[in-house]
Scaffold this active site. Structure first.
Site, PDB file in Angstrom:
ATOM      1  N   SER A 131       0.861  -1.186   0.000  1.00  0.00           N
ATOM      2  CA  SER A 131       0.000   0.000   0.000  1.00  0.00           C
ATOM      3  C   SER A 131       0.897   1.236   0.000  1.00  0.00           C
ATOM      4  O   SER A 131       2.083   1.146   0.361  1.00  0.00           O
ATOM      5  CB  SER A 131      -0.877   0.007   1.267  1.00  0.00           C
ATOM      6  OG  SER A 131      -1.503   1.266   1.464  1.00  0.00           O
ATOM      7  N   TYR A 144      -1.909   0.154  10.942  1.00  0.00           N
ATOM      8  CA  TYR A 144      -1.863  -0.304   9.553  1.00  0.00           C
ATOM      9  C   TYR A 144      -0.565   0.104   8.872  1.00  0.00           C
ATOM     10  O   TYR A 144       0.071  -0.711   8.191  1.00  0.00           O
ATOM     11  CB  TYR A 144      -3.062   0.258   8.800  1.00  0.00           C
ATOM     12  CG  TYR A 144      -3.161  -0.191   7.358  1.00  0.00           C
ATOM     13  CD1 TYR A 144      -3.320  -1.541   7.047  1.00  0.00           C
ATOM     14  CD2 TYR A 144      -3.113   0.720   6.312  1.00  0.00           C
ATOM     15  CE1 TYR A 144      -3.421  -1.966   5.732  1.00  0.00           C
ATOM     16  CE2 TYR A 144      -3.217   0.309   4.992  1.00  0.00           C
ATOM     17  CZ  TYR A 144      -3.369  -1.033   4.700  1.00  0.00           C
ATOM     18  OH  TYR A 144      -3.464  -1.456   3.394  1.00  0.00           O
TER      19      TYR A 144
END
Length: 243
Positions: A131, A144
């Site tokens: 990501s 995250y």
């Protein structure tokens, strides 16, 4: 089986499903792994692939899954996800533990277990979907972002460790992609998830699958180390233009 084999984790929906479908269209026999086996079987039947239950947070599940994979040319580490948007001060350890187990240790388990078969293929390829959170930090996202940073470091380390072996290594770093990612992050709150994409045309799962397919179908001497893709309206994790 004459077709090359691609293994895709987290393949029951979103980027994983789209990637499985696209790689099948490119001529791969796809082995799809995820926890939602009923959904997997529907997709596998439609693309002529193989469905097998996989929970990347369980070493036993990973071992059983890999035993069902006879050989492998491509591995797409796609299983992962986020939980919550808490500050560091209010961090939920259970959420953190799940994110690290899924994104980091899950990638380790599957990659480690499949590397011998990828090397034996003579032309293997490890693709890991991380990501933009793998190189950015943003408020309320430390669980995250830290997991994705670690997953990225694990993946990038392979680039040197596999030097001289017939295996390529590609990291895919998407920005905003409209899948069930946000719904899962917010524990099924559909309205809150929809607000994330309001006023923006985000990437789709097919957009990411197209990039993955491009990477794995390059000539075997070409290694695309990292590919970052974001919607035109997104400059960074926290800078988005909304209409």
């Amino acid at each position: 089986m004459n077709r090359p084999i691609a293994v895709v984790t987290g393949a029951s929906a979103g980027i994983g499903e789209a990637t499985a479908r696209r790689l099948a269209a490119e001529g791969f026999h796809v082995v799809l792994g995820a926890r939602r086996v009923d959904r997997l079987k529907v997709i596998a039947d439609e693309i002529g692939g193989t469905a097998a239950e996989l929970d990347v947070t369980s070493a036993a599940s990973v071992e059983s899954f890999l035993d069902a994979v006879p050989a492998a040319n491509v591995l797409v580490n796609n299983a992962g996800g986020a939980r919550g948007l808490a500050t560091v001060a209010e961090g939920d350890e259970a959420h953190w533990r799940w994110m690290w187990e899924t994104n980091v240790l899950g990638t380790l388990r599957v990659t480690k277990g499949l590397l011998p078969k990828l090397i034996a293929s003579g032309d293997g390829h490890v693709v890991t979907v991380t990501s933009i959170a793998a190189y950015e930090a943003y408020d309320n996202g430390s669980g995250y972002t830290s997991a994705k940073h670690a997953q990225s470091a694990l993946h990038r380390t392979l680039r040197g460790e596999l030097l001289g072996q017939p295996v390529r290594v590609t990291e895919i770093l998407p920005g905003m992609v409209e899948t069930d990612f946000s719904v899962n992050r917010f524990d099924g709150d559909v309205d809150r998830a929809a607000a994330v994409y309001q006023g923006v045309t985000p990437l789709t799962a097919d957009d990411v699958a197209d990039v993955i397919a491009f990477a794995v179908t390059r000539p075997s001497h070409v290694n695309l180390d990292q590919i970052v893709l974001k919607p035109r309206a997104q400059a960074s994790a926290s800078r988005v233009h909304r209409t």
